[in-house]
Design a protein around this motif. Structure first.
Motif, PDB file in Angstrom:
ATOM      1  N   THR A 250       0.827  -1.203   0.000  1.00  0.00           N
ATOM      2  CA  THR A 250       0.000   0.000   0.000  1.00  0.00           C
ATOM      3  C   THR A 250       0.863   1.255   0.000  1.00  0.00           C
ATOM      4  OG1 THR A 250      -1.776  -1.138   1.169  1.00  0.00           O
ATOM      5  CG2 THR A 250      -1.775   1.261   1.266  1.00  0.00           C
ATOM      6  N   ALA A 251       1.906   1.256   0.842  1.00  0.00           N
ATOM      7  CA  ALA A 251       2.817   2.403   0.887  1.00  0.00           C
ATOM      8  C   ALA A 251       3.547   2.578  -0.437  1.00  0.00           C
ATOM      9  CB  ALA A 251       3.819   2.225   2.027  1.00  0.00           C
ATOM     10  N   LEU A 252       3.929   1.472  -1.058  1.00  0.00           N
ATOM     11  CA  LEU A 252       4.604   1.533  -2.360  1.00  0.00           C
ATOM     12  C   LEU A 252       3.678   2.151  -3.402  1.00  0.00           C
ATOM     13  CD1 LEU A 252       7.339   0.523  -3.697  1.00  0.00           C
ATOM     14  CD2 LEU A 252       5.993  -1.417  -4.523  1.00  0.00           C
ATOM     15  N   GLY A 253       2.407   1.751  -3.377  1.00  0.00           N
ATOM     16  CA  GLY A 253       1.450   2.316  -4.311  1.00  0.00           C
ATOM     17  C   GLY A 253       1.243   3.800  -4.094  1.00  0.00           C
ATOM     18  N   GLU A 254       1.150   4.220  -2.835  1.00  0.00           N
ATOM     19  CA  GLU A 254       0.962   5.645  -2.539  1.00  0.00           C
ATOM     20  C   GLU A 254       2.153   6.479  -2.988  1.00  0.00           C
ATOM     21  OE1 GLU A 254       0.257   5.530   1.631  1.00  0.00           O
ATOM     22  OE2 GLU A 254      -1.877   4.984   1.425  1.00  0.00           O
ATOM     23  N   ALA A 255       3.358   5.874  -2.954  1.00  0.00           N
ATOM     24  CA  ALA A 255       4.573   6.575  -3.382  1.00  0.00           C
ATOM     25  C   ALA A 255       4.845   6.407  -4.870  1.00  0.00           C
ATOM     26  CB  ALA A 255       5.770   6.073  -2.575  1.00  0.00           C
ATOM     27  N   LYS A 256       3.928   5.726  -5.592  1.00  0.00           N
ATOM     28  CA  LYS A 256       4.080   5.480  -7.029  1.00  0.00           C
ATOM     29  C   LYS A 256       5.344   4.688  -7.344  1.00  0.00           C
ATOM     30  CE  LYS A 256       0.291   7.583  -7.976  1.00  0.00           C
ATOM     31  NZ  LYS A 256      -0.906   6.757  -8.298  1.00  0.00           N
ATOM     32  N   GLY A 257       5.723   3.793  -6.407  1.00  0.00           N
ATOM     33  CA  GLY A 257       6.846   2.905  -6.665  1.00  0.00           C
ATOM     34  C   GLY A 257       6.431   1.747  -7.560  1.00  0.00           C
ATOM     35  N   LEU A 258       7.296   0.742  -7.661  1.00  0.00           N
ATOM     36  CA  LEU A 258       7.046  -0.356  -8.597  1.00  0.00           C
ATOM     37  C   LEU A 258       7.479  -1.674  -7.982  1.00  0.00           C
ATOM     38  CD1 LEU A 258       6.156  -1.277 -11.390  1.00  0.00           C
ATOM     39  CD2 LEU A 258       8.430  -0.682 -12.255  1.00  0.00           C
ATOM     40  N   CYS A 259       6.522  -2.604  -7.840  1.00  0.00           N
ATOM     41  CA  CYS A 259       6.791  -3.953  -7.360  1.00  0.00           C
ATOM     42  C   CYS A 259       6.869  -4.880  -8.560  1.00  0.00           C
ATOM     43  CB  CYS A 259       5.692  -4.400  -6.405  1.00  0.00           C
ATOM     44  SG  CYS A 259       5.895  -6.091  -5.796  1.00  0.00           S
ATOM     45  N   MET A 260       8.053  -5.432  -8.821  1.00  0.00           N
ATOM     46  CA  MET A 260       8.277  -6.300  -9.980  1.00  0.00           C
ATOM     47  C   MET A 260       8.240  -7.753  -9.497  1.00  0.00           C
ATOM     48  SD  MET A 260      11.189  -3.949 -11.820  1.00  0.00           S
ATOM     49  CE  MET A 260      10.671  -4.254 -13.510  1.00  0.00           C
ATOM     50  N   VAL A 261       7.172  -8.439  -9.856  1.00  0.00           N
ATOM     51  CA  VAL A 261       6.899  -9.779  -9.339  1.00  0.00           C
ATOM     52  C   VAL A 261       7.799 -10.798 -10.032  1.00  0.00           C
ATOM     53  CG1 VAL A 261       5.144 -11.578  -9.152  1.00  0.00           C
ATOM     54  CG2 VAL A 261       4.533  -9.174  -8.750  1.00  0.00           C
ATOM     55  N   PRO A 262       8.568 -11.591  -9.260  1.00  0.00           N
ATOM     56  CA  PRO A 262       9.503 -12.550  -9.844  1.00  0.00           C
ATOM     57  C   PRO A 262       8.803 -13.811 -10.325  1.00  0.00           C
ATOM     58  CG  PRO A 262       9.601 -12.680  -7.468  1.00  0.00           C
ATOM     59  CD  PRO A 262       8.639 -11.563  -7.784  1.00  0.00           C
ATOM     60  N   LEU A 263       9.301 -14.371 -11.415  1.00  0.00           N
ATOM     61  CA  LEU A 263       8.756 -15.616 -11.957  1.00  0.00           C
ATOM     62  C   LEU A 263       9.555 -16.787 -11.387  1.00  0.00           C
ATOM     63  CD1 LEU A 263       8.237 -14.569 -15.684  1.00  0.00           C
ATOM     64  CD2 LEU A 263       6.900 -13.969 -13.651  1.00  0.00           C
ATOM     65  N   THR A 296      13.865 -12.991 -13.431  1.00  0.00           N
ATOM     66  CA  THR A 296      14.901 -13.621 -12.594  1.00  0.00           C
ATOM     67  C   THR A 296      15.531 -14.825 -13.287  1.00  0.00           C
ATOM     68  OG1 THR A 296      13.315 -15.008 -11.347  1.00  0.00           O
ATOM     69  CG2 THR A 296      13.821 -12.840 -10.443  1.00  0.00           C
ATOM     70  N   TYR A 297      15.556 -14.797 -14.607  1.00  0.00           N
ATOM     71  CA  TYR A 297      16.194 -15.894 -15.347  1.00  0.00           C
ATOM     72  C   TYR A 297      17.713 -15.841 -15.179  1.00  0.00           C
ATOM     73  CZ  TYR A 297      11.628 -16.625 -17.419  1.00  0.00           C
ATOM     74  OH  TYR A 297      10.290 -16.885 -17.596  1.00  0.00           O
ATOM     75  N   ASP A 298      18.318 -17.017 -15.253  1.00  0.00           N
ATOM     76  CA  ASP A 298      19.775 -17.182 -15.106  1.00  0.00           C
ATOM     77  C   ASP A 298      20.279 -16.728 -13.739  1.00  0.00           C
ATOM     78  OD1 ASP A 298      20.460 -18.170 -17.839  1.00  0.00           O
ATOM     79  OD2 ASP A 298      19.596 -16.233 -18.411  1.00  0.00           O
ATOM     80  N   SER A 299      19.398 -16.769 -12.741  1.00  0.00           N
ATOM     81  CA  SER A 299      19.783 -16.403 -11.379  1.00  0.00           C
ATOM     82  C   SER A 299      19.921 -17.627 -10.477  1.00  0.00           C
ATOM     83  CB  SER A 299      18.736 -15.461 -10.789  1.00  0.00           C
ATOM     84  OG  SER A 299      17.489 -16.126 -10.643  1.00  0.00           O
ATOM     85  N   GLY A 300      19.705 -18.822 -11.021  1.00  0.00           N
ATOM     86  CA  GLY A 300      19.749 -20.038 -10.228  1.00  0.00           C
ATOM     87  C   GLY A 300      18.414 -20.424  -9.627  1.00  0.00           C
ATOM     88  N   ALA A 301      17.381 -19.623  -9.871  1.00  0.00           N
ATOM     89  CA  ALA A 301      16.057 -19.902  -9.321  1.00  0.00           C
ATOM     90  C   ALA A 301      15.340 -20.968 -10.139  1.00  0.00           C
ATOM     91  CB  ALA A 301      15.222 -18.626  -9.295  1.00  0.00           C
ATOM     92  N   VAL A 302      14.437 -21.695  -9.481  1.00  0.00           N
ATOM     93  CA  VAL A 302      13.549 -22.632 -10.165  1.00  0.00           C
ATOM     94  C   VAL A 302      12.318 -21.855 -10.618  1.00  0.00           C
ATOM     95  CG1 VAL A 302      12.127 -24.703  -9.912  1.00  0.00           C
ATOM     96  CG2 VAL A 302      14.353 -24.565  -8.770  1.00  0.00           C
ATOM     97  N   HIS A 303      11.928 -22.042 -11.879  1.00  0.00           N
ATOM     98  CA  HIS A 303      10.832 -21.262 -12.438  1.00  0.00           C
ATOM     99  C   HIS A 303       9.555 -22.088 -12.542  1.00  0.00           C
ATOM    100  CE1 HIS A 303      13.526 -17.955 -13.339  1.00  0.00           C
ATOM    101  NE2 HIS A 303      14.387 -18.857 -13.765  1.00  0.00           N
ATOM    102  N   PRO A 304       8.410 -21.434 -12.529  1.00  0.00           N
ATOM    103  CA  PRO A 304       7.143 -22.150 -12.669  1.00  0.00           C
ATOM    104  C   PRO A 304       7.050 -22.863 -14.021  1.00  0.00           C
ATOM    105  CG  PRO A 304       6.780 -19.921 -11.860  1.00  0.00           C
ATOM    106  CD  PRO A 304       8.212 -20.005 -12.288  1.00  0.00           C
ATOM    107  N   ARG A 305       6.222 -23.911 -14.053  1.00  0.00           N
ATOM    108  CA  ARG A 305       5.953 -24.592 -15.311  1.00  0.00           C
ATOM    109  C   ARG A 305       5.414 -23.589 -16.326  1.00  0.00           C
ATOM    110  NH1 ARG A 305       5.347 -30.285 -15.416  1.00  0.00           N
ATOM    111  NH2 ARG A 305       6.492 -31.166 -13.646  1.00  0.00           N
TER     112      ARG A 305
END
Length: 369
Positions: A250-263, A296-305
């Protein structure tokens, strides 16, 4: 790994494509979704993806030879797959070794910046290094994927604003505020606040993914430009430490920030639908102007199907279309929100530099009178 497994019960019912009617692991969309996938490709052709986090430079360090323009199977990201996935902008993480701190962290970050430049210079037909929102548009018009250096880790500064200015001059555009004495569990110290002010003056974006709540809240209050979360989903749906609680969203939205959701399966879940759930939640809590994508590709993370590499973005967009996301909302998600944030950083930096130069100009006029 238990939370990465889905218990798919077989009822004996067969879907129109011969598979389970609601199989979330299906490699291709069902026949009824084919039109949505075509619509997703058409939308992304006009509004390509701005991907908020890629570990590609670090992944390439371990390869004796590679060609990203022809295609490289050893990594998740190459030019053909980015074109298939309609990726227009890629933020390249300046990764640090686990034992790096102080001067070693600075040296490792400089090495990564050098690696970024080397990779781009050897792939001029596919990639272009950019510094501003305008240069991203130019790269797109020339058929290149724009590469933004960052995020870098705060430890790379070695507690020096001078090093921050040097890293900026070499191309750095995003800095993660976490893991240091001046950006820790208790929030930003006085030096940490000076770092945020200098980031604003330079046009470097502050990233608070993985930061403490106190640090994130103070950065949001202090920064004159929007704050990023380059790898954060919704904690209400999945209690990962890097995910954001609703009050911070909510605070991020009020400040017009950006939440980048990882895959990533760890932060969002093992299916496309899980990722879409997080995007729905962030949009609903923070607003459609404050949600973006982070492969988050090539970061070592497991990605969703169905989201195994950079070519699969159309499948995610098709799922969001199925859920009723409008073209306006999707254009903000993929492209518009990142452009807004970068333009804001550019404008704030130019204004700060103008204010700094104005007193000098007045002194010169007085000396000449």
């Amino acid at each position: 790994m238990a939370d990465l497994q889905h218990d798919i019960s077989t009822t004996g019912e067969v879907g129109v494509d011969g598979g389970l009617p609601d199989d979330p692991f299906s490699k291709e969309p069902h026949t009824s979704d084919g039109g949505l996938l075509a619509q997703a490709h058409a939308l992304l052709a006009d509004h390509p993806v701005a991907d908020g986090y890629s570990g590609l430079p670090w992944a390439l360090r371990h390869l004796p030879w590679y060609d990203l323009e022809l295609g490289e199977a050893a990594v998740d990201t190459d030019v053909p797959r980015m074109r298939e996935g309609h990726v227009g902008v890629l933020f390249w993480s300046l990764h640090l070794p686990e034992d790096a701190d102080g001067r070693r962290a600075t040296a490792a970050t400089l090495e990564q910046l050098d690696q970024v430049r080397a990779v781009i210079e050897t792939h001029p037909e596919g990639l272009r290094l950019v510094r501003t929102a305008g240069q991203i548009i130019d790269a797109r018009n020339c058929g290149r994927v724009a590469v933004v250096p960052g995020p870098a880790h705060a430890a790379a500064l070695d507690d020096s604003l001078g090093i921050l200015r040097i890293l900026h001059a070499l191309g750095l555009r995003v800095l993660t505020l976490s893991g240091t004495a001046w950006a820790g569990a208790d929030g930003l110290s006085r030096f940490g606040e000076e770092v945020v002010r200098e980031l604003n003056r330079l046009g470097v974006l502050a990233d608070v993914s993985g930061a403490s709540a106190a640090t994130a809240e103070r950065a949001l209050a202090l920064s004159k430009t929007p704050v990023l979360c380059t790898r954060s989903a919704a904690r209400a749906l999945r209690p990962h430490p890097a995910n954001l609680p609703d009050e911070l969203l909510t605070a991020l939205g009020e400040a017009k920030g950006l939440c980048m959701v990882p895959l990533t399966a760890e932060q969002t879940g093992p299916t496309v639908r899980d990722v879409a759930d997080h995007l729905d939640h962030v949009r609903d809590v923070a607003g459609p102007e404050c949600v973006g994508l982070s492969g988050t590709y090539d970061s070592g993370a497991v990605h969703p199907r169905d989201l195994a590499d950079a070519s699969r973005y159309p499948h995610l967009i098709a799922e969001l279309l199925r859920r009723g996301w409008s073209e306006a909302e999707l254009s903000l998600l993929t492209w518009g929100n990142v452009q807004r944030v970068l333009r804001s950083a550019d404008f704030t930096a130019r204004a700060a530099q103008h204010r700094r130069e104005a007193p000098h100009a007045r002194i010169t006029e007085l000396d000449n009178s």
